[in-house]
Design a protein around this motif. Structure first.
Motif, PDB file in Angstrom:
ATOM      1  N   TRP A 230     -14.097 -81.052  -6.643  1.00 43.81           N
ATOM      2  CA  TRP A 230     -13.176 -80.888  -7.776  1.00 43.81           C
ATOM      3  C   TRP A 230     -11.797 -81.338  -7.320  1.00 43.81           C
ATOM      4  CZ3 TRP A 230      -8.661 -78.335  -8.857  1.00 43.81           C
ATOM      5  CH2 TRP A 230      -8.391 -77.973 -10.183  1.00 43.81           C
ATOM      6  N   ASP A 258     -15.555 -83.635 -10.286  1.00 39.12           N
ATOM      7  CA  ASP A 258     -14.727 -83.245 -11.427  1.00 39.12           C
ATOM      8  C   ASP A 258     -13.313 -83.703 -11.107  1.00 39.12           C
ATOM      9  OD1 ASP A 258     -17.074 -81.622 -11.978  1.00 39.12           O
ATOM     10  OD2 ASP A 258     -15.787 -80.521 -13.363  1.00 39.12           O
ATOM     11  N   TRP A 289     -15.179 -73.690 -12.558  1.00 38.58           N
ATOM     12  CA  TRP A 289     -15.973 -74.594 -11.716  1.00 38.58           C
ATOM     13  C   TRP A 289     -16.561 -73.856 -10.509  1.00 38.58           C
ATOM     14  CZ3 TRP A 289     -15.202 -76.319  -6.628  1.00 38.58           C
ATOM     15  CH2 TRP A 289     -15.957 -77.430  -6.236  1.00 38.58           C
TER      16      TRP A 289
END
Length: 304
Positions: A230, A258, A289
């Protein structure tokens, strides 16, 4: 965008950017440590204690009732020259509160007193110790610490060590050659980081080492088989392209990424979560997440 954003940007441009542009390492360190005690405090319910993790001194930050799931290994930013576990424990206190996970912040050695690869070696030692415990590890970091987190991930994969559950990074520094176009395109737009100081900071850390060494520049590392990653960065940051190119590199190796690119927000804006609505929104996104990765974590805590 909130009304707080332009005020924060102006304050950073007038007060923080000049210190980062001209201050000696000792001056920058004192400035950040002092302001972190005033502005970057953890939630009242957070418990903070000192530990040694893999031989590295660290702060451990937890919610009032941390879950039984994995722990977060967080590597603070500061160009490998300043910053500490103390300057960032407020941010991790908030993340801990939102996820129910305990966070470990190593006080890795800083340059120029301890040049490359001292910070990397400390991060690896801390990870080895944490990975030996049940529950798993989620690695995070910001700025130089975000680059260190990704470099650590690459080394874990290279050595065949137990993989982390995931890695997240705020505005990571992933290329110590500073070759991203955003270094020039955003030199005047970045309200916090002075592009002209990057080479000097890089020399303090690297000395005679190759800036393309994957342990310093994860943009040049391999990530085959990596867990989810992420990433977030602001469009006006000089480090914008460090994130954009890192995401491309990871996806090219089949990694689930992400990638959140935000508007005119300052470098590592989540650290301003006490004042900035956009920071809290980003942390809520990160917490959402993290939760699926932390399957053994405590029941969902309050996200307020």
């Amino acid at each position: 965008m909130s009304w707080q954003r332009p005020l924060l940007n102006r304050w950073l441009r007038l007060t923080e950017r000049p210190v980062l542009a001209k201050g000696a390492p000792e001056t920058v360190r004192r400035n950040l440590e002092t302001k972190s005690r005033l502005f970057f405090r953890p939630p009242r319910a957070a418990e903070v204690r000192r530990e040694t993790v893999g031989g590295v001194p660290a702060l451990v930050v937890g919610a009032e009732r941390p879950g039984a799931g994995p722990r977060i290994l967080y590597l603070h930013g500061g160009g490998y020259v300043f910053g500490s576990a103390r300057t960032h424990h407020g941010l991790l206190g908030k993340i801990s509160q939102m996820t129910g996970l305990e966070a470990v912040l190593p006080d890795y050695r800083l340059a120029p007193e301890h040049p490359f690869p001292a910070a990397f070696d400390d991060a690896l030692a801390a990870y080895r110790a944490m990975a030996a415990a049940p529950g798993g590890v989620i690695i995070g970091g910001d700025s130089a610490g975000g680059g260190l987190a990704l470099a650590l991930l690459a080394e874990i994969l290279r050595q065949g060590l137990p993989k982390p559950l995931g890695v997240f990074a705020f505005s990571p520094l992933t290329d110590m050659t500073f070759s991203g176009r955003s270094f020039s395109e955003n030199a005047a737009r970045d309200v916090m980081l002075p592009a002209a100081r990057a080479s000097e900071m890089g020399e303090m850390y690297l000395g005679d080492a190759d800036p393309r060494d994957p342990r310093a520049s994860p943009l040049h590392a391999g990530f085959n088989g990596a867990p989810p990653v992420w990433l977030t960065v602001g469009r006006t940051e000089i480090l914008r392209d460090d994130t954009l190119r890192m995401a491309e590199t990871l996806r090219a190796e089949g990694v689930e990424v992400d990638e959140i690119i935000e508007g005119d927000l300052p470098h590592v804006w989540p650290i301003f979560h006490s004042y900035l609505p956009e920071a809290r929104a980003t942390l809520r996104h990160l917490a959402a997440w993290i939760r699926p990765l932390a399957t053994t974590a405590a029941p969902r805590p309050d996200e307020s």
